[in-house]
Design a protein around this motif. Structure first.
Motif, PDB file in Angstrom:
ATOM      1  N   UNK A 267       0.822  -1.212   0.000  1.00  0.00           N
ATOM      2  CA  UNK A 267       0.000   0.000   0.000  1.00  0.00           C
ATOM      3  C   UNK A 267       0.853   1.257   0.000  1.00  0.00           C
ATOM      4  N   UNK A 268       2.050   1.191   0.558  1.00  0.00           N
ATOM      5  CA  UNK A 268       2.944   2.355   0.555  1.00  0.00           C
ATOM      6  C   UNK A 268       3.352   2.737  -0.855  1.00  0.00           C
ATOM      7  N   UNK A 269       3.288   1.781  -1.782  1.00  0.00           N
ATOM      8  CA  UNK A 269       3.806   2.009  -3.132  1.00  0.00           C
ATOM      9  C   UNK A 269       2.703   2.157  -4.169  1.00  0.00           C
ATOM     10  N   UNK A 270       1.438   2.108  -3.723  1.00  0.00           N
ATOM     11  CA  UNK A 270       0.322   2.415  -4.605  1.00  0.00           C
ATOM     12  C   UNK A 270       0.087   1.435  -5.725  1.00  0.00           C
ATOM     13  N   UNK A 271       0.435   0.157  -5.505  1.00  0.00           N
ATOM     14  CA  UNK A 271       0.284  -0.867  -6.540  1.00  0.00           C
ATOM     15  C   UNK A 271      -0.705  -1.926  -6.063  1.00  0.00           C
ATOM     16  N   UNK A 272      -1.553  -2.389  -6.961  1.00  0.00           N
ATOM     17  CA  UNK A 272      -2.505  -3.450  -6.643  1.00  0.00           C
ATOM     18  C   UNK A 272      -1.987  -4.767  -7.202  1.00  0.00           C
ATOM     19  N   UNK A 273      -1.501  -5.654  -6.351  1.00  0.00           N
ATOM     20  CA  UNK A 273      -1.003  -6.943  -6.841  1.00  0.00           C
ATOM     21  C   UNK A 273      -2.141  -7.857  -7.251  1.00  0.00           C
ATOM     22  N   UNK A 274      -1.805  -8.865  -8.036  1.00  0.00           N
ATOM     23  CA  UNK A 274      -2.801  -9.840  -8.470  1.00  0.00           C
ATOM     24  C   UNK A 274      -3.039 -10.918  -7.419  1.00  0.00           C
ATOM     25  N   UNK A 275      -1.999 -11.213  -6.647  1.00  0.00           N
ATOM     26  CA  UNK A 275      -2.064 -12.215  -5.591  1.00  0.00           C
ATOM     27  C   UNK A 275      -1.334 -11.666  -4.379  1.00  0.00           C
ATOM     28  N   UNK A 276      -1.913 -11.868  -3.190  1.00  0.00           N
ATOM     29  CA  UNK A 276      -1.271 -11.468  -1.941  1.00  0.00           C
ATOM     30  C   UNK A 276      -1.114 -12.703  -1.060  1.00  0.00           C
ATOM     31  N   UNK A 277       0.077 -12.873  -0.497  1.00  0.00           N
ATOM     32  CA  UNK A 277       0.358 -13.996   0.393  1.00  0.00           C
ATOM     33  C   UNK A 277       0.486 -13.489   1.818  1.00  0.00           C
ATOM     34  N   UNK A 278      -0.214 -14.151   2.738  1.00  0.00           N
ATOM     35  CA  UNK A 278      -0.250 -13.741   4.134  1.00  0.00           C
ATOM     36  C   UNK A 278      -0.004 -14.959   5.017  1.00  0.00           C
ATOM     37  N   UNK A 279       0.747 -14.769   6.084  1.00  0.00           N
ATOM     38  CA  UNK A 279       0.941 -15.809   7.100  1.00  0.00           C
ATOM     39  C   UNK A 279       1.425 -15.102   8.365  1.00  0.00           C
ATOM     40  N   UNK A 280       2.402 -15.648   9.043  1.00  0.00           N
ATOM     41  CA  UNK A 280       3.016 -15.074  10.241  1.00  0.00           C
ATOM     42  C   UNK A 280       1.990 -14.421  11.172  1.00  0.00           C
ATOM     43  N   UNK A 281       1.758 -13.099  11.037  1.00  0.00           N
ATOM     44  CA  UNK A 281       0.973 -12.357  12.021  1.00  0.00           C
ATOM     45  C   UNK A 281      -0.531 -12.533  11.887  1.00  0.00           C
ATOM     46  N   UNK A 282      -0.997 -13.295  10.925  1.00  0.00           N
ATOM     47  CA  UNK A 282      -2.438 -13.349  10.661  1.00  0.00           C
ATOM     48  C   UNK A 282      -3.228 -13.923  11.833  1.00  0.00           C
ATOM     49  N   UNK A 283      -2.651 -14.850  12.599  1.00  0.00           N
ATOM     50  CA  UNK A 283      -3.414 -15.526  13.661  1.00  0.00           C
ATOM     51  C   UNK A 283      -2.691 -15.504  15.000  1.00  0.00           C
ATOM     52  N   UNK A 284      -1.869 -14.492  15.219  1.00  0.00           N
ATOM     53  CA  UNK A 284      -1.209 -14.286  16.520  1.00  0.00           C
ATOM     54  C   UNK A 284      -0.427 -15.507  16.992  1.00  0.00           C
TER      55      UNK A 284
END
Length: 452
Positions: A267-284
């Motif tokens: 979001x800092x760079x103003x680009x919309x990716x096609x796929x986002x990968x999330x892990x680590x902090x998602x579930x504490x």
């Protein structure tokens, strides 16, 4: 007491004797308990947490709302595999992730257990959708250690040595690491030469762009050294690859979920990716990952990809509670505010100590690169180890990234006061490391340090 204490030493000895030799630990801290950004080891020593469990514990250790959500969920059922059946938490969390990830387009979500699994899922999805065999990734990248993810990883030789052949068709290109530009150029005069390099040297010479399924990127490199690209880089990159139909896969596994002061670092760079990968902090801290993709990309058929434990119901409720609590506590704003405060203090250290070469970061994802001296910029892993060792022996848990970068990734709930207390300790370690590097440079000591 002086760490490691007797109980810690016993745990370390048994662990080293009974578990895999593949783990690399930076110092013998043995966790007993914690709350927020304060941890306690098995011998009763207390520490300020600058690691957050490797950027996992956004709300700190054992956040009450998440602990309660885990207890409620576990009392109902602990597993029933969403790959074959249904439960209510899955669509609720999918909707939340679709809402907070960049891009106003329709999305679909795949749930797994770890960051590496999310990477593997994205490799399979983009290859299936495009029917293309190739991938691009960056030098310095870390996307995981399973075979597909490892093929994208280019962080340290030890991570790949002995495991070839890896997944074929992966090409690595230089990351926009302006402090150590591999092309010897200076931003902004370079005009994003590193993007032109992809077009001129890869696409026009040996990598047909119409054979590339996806470009995997970290918006801020993690294991590679907490490297922040210059503004405008990802916009320029997206304009290069989009006409060729190459999907932009945004690996937010370490940088996402509020760490940089935004939900996601891209979001800092103003680009919309096609796929986002999330892990680590998602579930504490509970095992959970997600791949969030444009709806039209997710056209693989039933049975083509799944995970028995992915989207575990307890982890899903922990994730929902994590997101709710982050909103209620306004932790993104806190990450931005405390991060700016820490950056100011670390910039002051850069002015005071020759050993501090570069300070970079966004929010509470901050890297401090240590060098022999500012003029040569030669990395000093010895100085980084000295600071890390001094810090943990004096009550601050800190680790490194890259070759010689101190990695600051505390819980997003940390206060300025606690951050200052930690930085006071780190600065003492910095002072010692700076003095040692000065002794190394002193011509009178050349004989002593000639072979160091």
């Amino acid at each position: 007491m002086e760490p490691p204490g007797p109980r810690a030493r016993r745990v370390v000895e048994r662990t080293e004797r009974l578990t895999s030799t593949s783990f690399l630990r930076q110092y013998p801290f043995v966790m007993k308990s914690g709350k927020g950004a304060i941890l306690e080891d098995v011998d009763g020593n207390r520490y300020i947490d600058m690691n957050a469990g490797i950027a996992v514990l956004a709300l700190g250790t054992a956040p009450d709302p998440v602990v309660r959500a885990i207890a409620r969920a576990a009392s109902r059922f602990t597993h029933y595999s969403y790959t074959d059946f249904y439960y209510e938490g899955i669509p609720r969390l999918a909707a939340e992730l679709a809402r907070i990830t960049p891009g106003g387009f329709r999305k679909r979500v795949y749930f797994g257990n770890s960051g590496a699994e999310a990477t593997e899922a994205a490799m399979k999805l983009t290859r299936y959708h495009s029917r293309r065999p190739r991938f691009l990734a960056f030098t310095g990248a870390f996307h995981g250690r399973t075979m597909g993810a490892l093929s994208l990883t280019a962080s340290k030789p030890v991570q790949v040595r002995g495991f070839s052949p890896l997944v074929p068709g992966v090409e690595h290109v230089p990351y926009p690491y302006c402090y150590r530009c591999p092309f010897g150029k200076t931003f902004p005069d370079c005009g994003f030469f590193c993007v032109d390099f992809i077009e001129d040297q890869l696409f026009r010479r040996h990598v047909p762009p119409d054979e590339v399924a996806a470009f995997f990127v970290e918006p801020i490199q993690g294991e590679g050294g907490y490297v922040v690209p210059p503004d405008g880089y990802f916009g320029r990159l997206k304009r290069l690859i989009e006409p060729h139909g190459i999907a932009l896969v945004d690996d937010e596994i370490q940088a996402g979920m509020g760490r940089t002061g935004r939900w996601f670092a891209m979001e800092h760079f103003g680009v919309e990716p096609d796929v986002v990968l999330v892990a680590k902090a998602i579930a504490s801290g509970l095992p959970l990952s997600a791949m969030i993709a444009r709806d039209e990309l997710m056209d693989w058929p039933p049975g083509s990809h799944a995970s028995t434990f992915g989207g575990n119901p307890v982890a899903v409720e922990a994730a929902l509670a994590t997101i709710r609590t982050m909103r209620r506590m306004r932790v993104l704003e806190n990450a931005e505010r405390v991060g700016e405060h820490m950056m100011r203090r670390l910039e002051e250290m850069r002015e005071r100590y020759e050993v501090v070469g570069d300070v970079r970061g966004k929010g509470l994802m901050i890297g401090v690169e240590l060098v022999r001296d500012k003029s040569s910029r030669e990395p000093s892993p010895e100085a980084a180890r000295r600071v890390v060792d001094y810090s943990w022996r004096h009550g601050v848990l800190l680790i490194t990234a890259g070759v010689s970068t101190l990695r600051f990734a505390p819980p997003l709930v940390i206060t300025e006061e606690l951050a200052d207390e930690a930085l006071d300790v780190v600065e003492e370690g910095m002072r010692e490391a700076d003095a040692e590097e000065r002794r190394r440079r002193d011509p009178r000591d050349r004989r002593v340090f000639a072979n160091v």
